[in-house]
Design a protein around this motif. Structure first.
Motif, PDB file in Angstrom:
ATOM      1  N   ALA A   1       4.792  14.994  -7.234  1.00 25.62           N
ATOM      2  CA  ALA A   1       5.374  13.687  -7.587  1.00 25.62           C
ATOM      3  C   ALA A   1       6.281  13.811  -8.805  1.00 25.62           C
ATOM      4  N   GLN A   2       7.214  12.903  -8.918  1.00 25.02           N
ATOM      5  CA  GLN A   2       8.128  12.821 -10.071  1.00 25.02           C
ATOM      6  C   GLN A   2       8.101  11.401 -10.618  1.00 25.02           C
ATOM      7  N   PRO A   3       8.005  11.236 -11.939  1.00 19.60           N
ATOM      8  CA  PRO A   3       8.103   9.860 -12.452  1.00 19.60           C
ATOM      9  C   PRO A   3       9.499   9.297 -12.219  1.00 19.60           C
ATOM     10  N   ALA A   4       9.571   7.989 -12.088  1.00 20.39           N
ATOM     11  CA  ALA A   4      10.869   7.343 -11.865  1.00 20.39           C
ATOM     12  C   ALA A   4      11.397   6.772 -13.171  1.00 20.39           C
TER      13      ALA A   4
ATOM     14  N   VAL B   1       2.377 -11.834 -10.222  1.00 23.30           N
ATOM     15  CA  VAL B   1       1.383 -10.784 -10.029  1.00 23.30           C
ATOM     16  C   VAL B   1       1.891  -9.871  -8.915  1.00 23.30           C
ATOM     17  N   ALA B   2       1.925  -8.564  -9.184  1.00 27.17           N
ATOM     18  CA  ALA B   2       2.298  -7.580  -8.164  1.00 27.17           C
ATOM     19  C   ALA B   2       1.118  -6.628  -7.990  1.00 27.17           C
ATOM     20  N   THR B   3       0.765  -6.338  -6.749  1.00 30.87           N
ATOM     21  CA  THR B   3      -0.407  -5.498  -6.493  1.00 30.87           C
ATOM     22  C   THR B   3       0.000  -4.270  -5.693  1.00 30.87           C
ATOM     23  N   LEU B   4      -0.200  -3.115  -6.309  1.00 32.60           N
ATOM     24  CA  LEU B   4       0.085  -1.842  -5.636  1.00 32.60           C
ATOM     25  C   LEU B   4      -1.241  -1.189  -5.277  1.00 32.60           C
ATOM     26  N   ILE B   5      -1.430  -0.970  -3.990  1.00 29.16           N
ATOM     27  CA  ILE B   5      -2.677  -0.358  -3.523  1.00 29.16           C
ATOM     28  C   ILE B   5      -2.441   1.149  -3.412  1.00 29.16           C
ATOM     29  N   LEU B   6      -3.353   1.882  -4.003  1.00 30.06           N
ATOM     30  CA  LEU B   6      -3.133   3.319  -4.193  1.00 30.06           C
ATOM     31  C   LEU B   6      -4.211   4.129  -3.474  1.00 30.06           C
TER      32      LEU B   6
ATOM     33  N   THR C   1       0.870  -1.171   0.000  1.00 31.53           N
ATOM     34  CA  THR C   1       0.000   0.000   0.000  1.00 31.53           C
ATOM     35  C   THR C   1       0.909   1.223   0.000  1.00 31.53           C
ATOM     36  N   SER C   2       0.810   2.033  -1.031  1.00 36.69           N
ATOM     37  CA  SER C   2       1.704   3.184  -1.145  1.00 36.69           C
ATOM     38  C   SER C   2       1.378   4.195  -0.044  1.00 36.69           C
ATOM     39  N   LYS C   3       2.426   4.697   0.610  1.00 32.98           N
ATOM     40  CA  LYS C   3       2.209   5.530   1.795  1.00 32.98           C
ATOM     41  C   LYS C   3       2.191   7.023   1.496  1.00 32.98           C
ATOM     42  N   SER C   4       2.907   7.429   0.454  1.00 34.36           N
ATOM     43  CA  SER C   4       2.952   8.873   0.187  1.00 34.36           C
ATOM     44  C   SER C   4       3.186   9.145  -1.291  1.00 34.36           C
ATOM     45  N   THR C   5       2.752  10.328  -1.705  1.00 31.33           N
ATOM     46  CA  THR C   5       2.908  10.717  -3.114  1.00 31.33           C
ATOM     47  C   THR C   5       4.383  10.723  -3.500  1.00 31.33           C
ATOM     48  N   GLY C   6       5.225  11.150  -2.578  1.00 38.20           N
ATOM     49  CA  GLY C   6       6.668  11.226  -2.865  1.00 38.20           C
ATOM     50  C   GLY C   6       7.276   9.854  -3.131  1.00 38.20           C
TER      51      GLY C   6
ATOM     52  N   ARG D   1       8.587   5.271  -6.808  1.00 38.49           N
ATOM     53  CA  ARG D   1       9.511   4.196  -6.416  1.00 38.49           C
ATOM     54  C   ARG D   1       8.732   2.890  -6.198  1.00 38.49           C
ATOM     55  N   ASP D   2       7.556   3.009  -5.557  1.00 38.04           N
ATOM     56  CA  ASP D   2       6.718   1.817  -5.347  1.00 38.04           C
ATOM     57  C   ASP D   2       6.332   1.173  -6.682  1.00 38.04           C
ATOM     58  N   VAL D   3       6.013   2.025  -7.652  1.00 33.06           N
ATOM     59  CA  VAL D   3       5.604   1.498  -8.966  1.00 33.06           C
ATOM     60  C   VAL D   3       6.755   0.711  -9.594  1.00 33.06           C
ATOM     61  N   VAL D   4       7.967   1.280  -9.512  1.00 35.92           N
ATOM     62  CA  VAL D   4       9.132   0.591 -10.086  1.00 35.92           C
ATOM     63  C   VAL D   4       9.314  -0.760  -9.402  1.00 35.92           C
TER      64      VAL D   4
END
Ligand code: TPP
Length: 550
Positions: free
Chosen positions: A168-171, A153-158, A128-133, A137-140
């Protein structure tokens, strides 16, 4: 830039450029961000099982992860069966699952649930992503986890506030680890087993079913007499004229036993030692014969092709001429349609470069033989046994390979789980031809009912496996979902309808009315007949098996 925009840009930079969506309120910033990042292709699916299966089909053909956008725990839960199939098929999928804003969770609002628990069953990686900043990095990390190898399967909770937060900045794209080399002692052990001269088979699965690996394995087989077997349900099998032919292990345990009987060495190449799908009273689950030694040449995370090449070198068979499938097609069948003549019609007209999504269940028993010598094509199957995968996989495959004809071969019962896929095919004008084998039955379960020893089936029991009353009209359903459709009752009509569908752009559905594969008498005789088959001497049993299951 807000979190959602950076997230999508990070995905795209890493090559994850197709997302199968079914959004809700918590995903609105992701949805809004799509217009800011046109490189991302978003494809709406009207049920999450379509989105997750499509991400799987996309990844199988694109060789990159497919992404989904899902709505909280219930949305993810709706998509679970096809994520299970992706997990079993070692297919890379990145799920983005929207959640309530972090500060909203404590109020236990209507859609609040424990998403991580839902995700864990199918996901090798959950966060579960904790912050916009930290989001990019979580996505990568999610992408790296999904790619593996093996694919996962990878699951990112947003959470919504992480998505809408600014700054935010793209990685940058991740550096990927690649496959680990196959250790030399695994190569030598496999070479020793083959050189022993005792009956040996290579069981090929996963990455080993692609053309380059098959050719290496076929060189070994041609030079040494080792047998090649394929796993029951391949993720992606390259086959057809000019490629090595491959005998897949049978689903029915007695038939698989005949294929494996007499083996003294079994060499696994990105495959698991075979077991039965289900337990049956009085039957062993483990299919490897007693006294057969099992070796692992290449694990799913290994450099499978490198391992096979090293085995070719170790055996000194680089110059061997592999057995290649000759070009041949069945004659165009005529007369009333049966499951078998439908398979022949498909074999007679399958176009070059087709991508076949096979969820034909019992009606497709004759497909491997009928299509073996057709022009080169890819075969995608039901990797995890959770039905309702074939149509969504066809959607994803068609998005990934827009210039190739996609053919979805669907049993009627399985088709109904995710029939909404047709609407996505129509909206995206995907080049998919769908054949529905309408046998008005859960035919395979009639066979299983006879086999598990649950006693004589009464009226109520039979009713649970019957799809008549009312009879389904798939052509009408397809038209309602925006797809051109015809119903066929003869083999000539099917071949003609297939040719038309392949020649015209956009999706087409052909409803093929076929009788069920099994008569009541055959069903009653089957358990005894299968048991008797196993007791026959191996060569005779193999011949009978070939007749039963082409
Ligand atoms: C998600 C899921 N639910 C239920 C099942 C159990 N199941 C296995 S096969 C089958 C029915 C298959 O019928 P159909 O697709 O019409 O193919 P046929 O056997 O008639 O060829 C069912 C319900 C399953 N495998 N997966």
């Amino acid at each position: 830039m807000n979190g959602a925009q950076a997230l999508i840009r990070t995905l795209v930079r890493a090559g994850v450029s197709s997302c199968f969506t079914n959004p809700g309120t918590s995903e609105m910033h992701f949805v809004a961000a799509l217009d800011a990042v046109p490189e991302m292709r978003a494809v709406l699916a009207t049920f999450e099982g379509v989105a997750t299966g499509a991400a799987d089909g996309y990844a199988r053909m694109a060789g990159r992860p497919g992404a989904t956008l899902l709505h909280l725990g219930p949305g993810l839960g709706n998509g679970l069966a096809n994520l299970h199939n992706a997990r079993k098929g070692k297919v890379p999928v990145v799920n983005i699952v929207g959640d309530h804003a972090t500060y909203h969770a404590k109020y236990d609002a209507q859609l609040q649930s424990d998403i991580e628990t839902v995700a864990r069953n199918v996901s090798a990686w959950v966060r579960t992503s904790k912050s916009t900043g930290e989001l990019s990095r979580d996505v990568v990390e999610a992408i790296v986890a999904a790619i593996g190898p093996p694919g996962r399967v990878a699951t990112l909770i947003l959470p919504a506030d992480v998505s809408w937060g600014e700054g935010a900045q793209p990685a940058d794209p991740p550096v990927l680890p690649g496959r680990k080399p196959v250790p030399d002692d695994a190569v030598q052990a496999a070479a020793g087993a083959i050189r022993s001269g005792r009956r040996t088979a290579l069981l090929l699965g996963g990455r080993a079913l692609r053309a380059d690996a098959l050719l290496a394995a076929a060189r070994i087989a041609a030079a040494t007499g080792a047998k090649l077997l394929g796993e029951v349900f391949p993720t992606r099998l390259e086959r057809g004229a000019g490629l090595p032919p491959l005998e897949r292990l049978a689903y029915v345990p007695e038939l698989a036993s005949v294929q494996l009987s007499g083996l003294k060495h079994l060499i696994l190449v990105d495959a698991k030692a075979p077991v039965t799908f289900f337990a049956y009273p009085g039957r062993r689950s483990y299919l490897v014969p007693d006294g057969c030694e099992v070796y692992e040449l290449a694990s799913p995370d290994a450099d499978v092709l490198g391992g096979l090449d090293a085995l070719v070198e170790a055996l000194g068979v680089r110059g061997a001429t592999p057995d290649l499938q000759a070009a041949r097609r069945p004659d165009r069948p005529t007369g009333a349609l049966t499951a078998e003549s439908a398979c022949q019609a498909i074999g007679a007209v399958l176009p070059e470069g087709a991508v076949v999504s096979d969820e034909s269940v019992t009606s497709g028993a004759a497909l491997p033989a009928a299509t073996a010598g057709a022009p080169r094509h890819d075969w995608l199957t039901l990797t995890g046994g959770a039905i309702g995968q074939g149509l969504p996989v066809a959607v994803g495959a068609a998005v990934a390979a827009p210039d190739r004809p996609v053919l979805a071969l669907e049993a009627d019962g399985s088709a109904l789980y995710t029939i909404q896929s047709l609407w996505t095919m129509a909206r995206e004008q995907l080049n998919v031809t769908v054949v529905i084998f309408n046998n008005r039955s859960y035919a395979i379960l009639n066979m299983e009912l006879a086999r598990v020893g649950a006693g004589t089936a009464g009226h109520e029991a039979k009713a649970q496996l019957d799809l008549s009353r009312p009879d389904l009209d798939f052509a009408a359903v397809a038209r309602g979902l925006g797809v051109h459709a015809v119903r066929v009752e003869t083999a000539e009509e099917l071949a003609k309808a297939l040719e038309r569908a392949f020649a015209e752009p956009g999706p087409h559905l052909i409803e093929a009315l076929v009788p069920s594969m099994f008569t009541p008498l055959q069903l009653r005789a089957m358990p005894l007949a299968l048991r008797a088959l196993e007791k026959l001497p191996r060569p005779i049993a193999a011949r009978v098996r070939d007749r039963l299951l082409p």
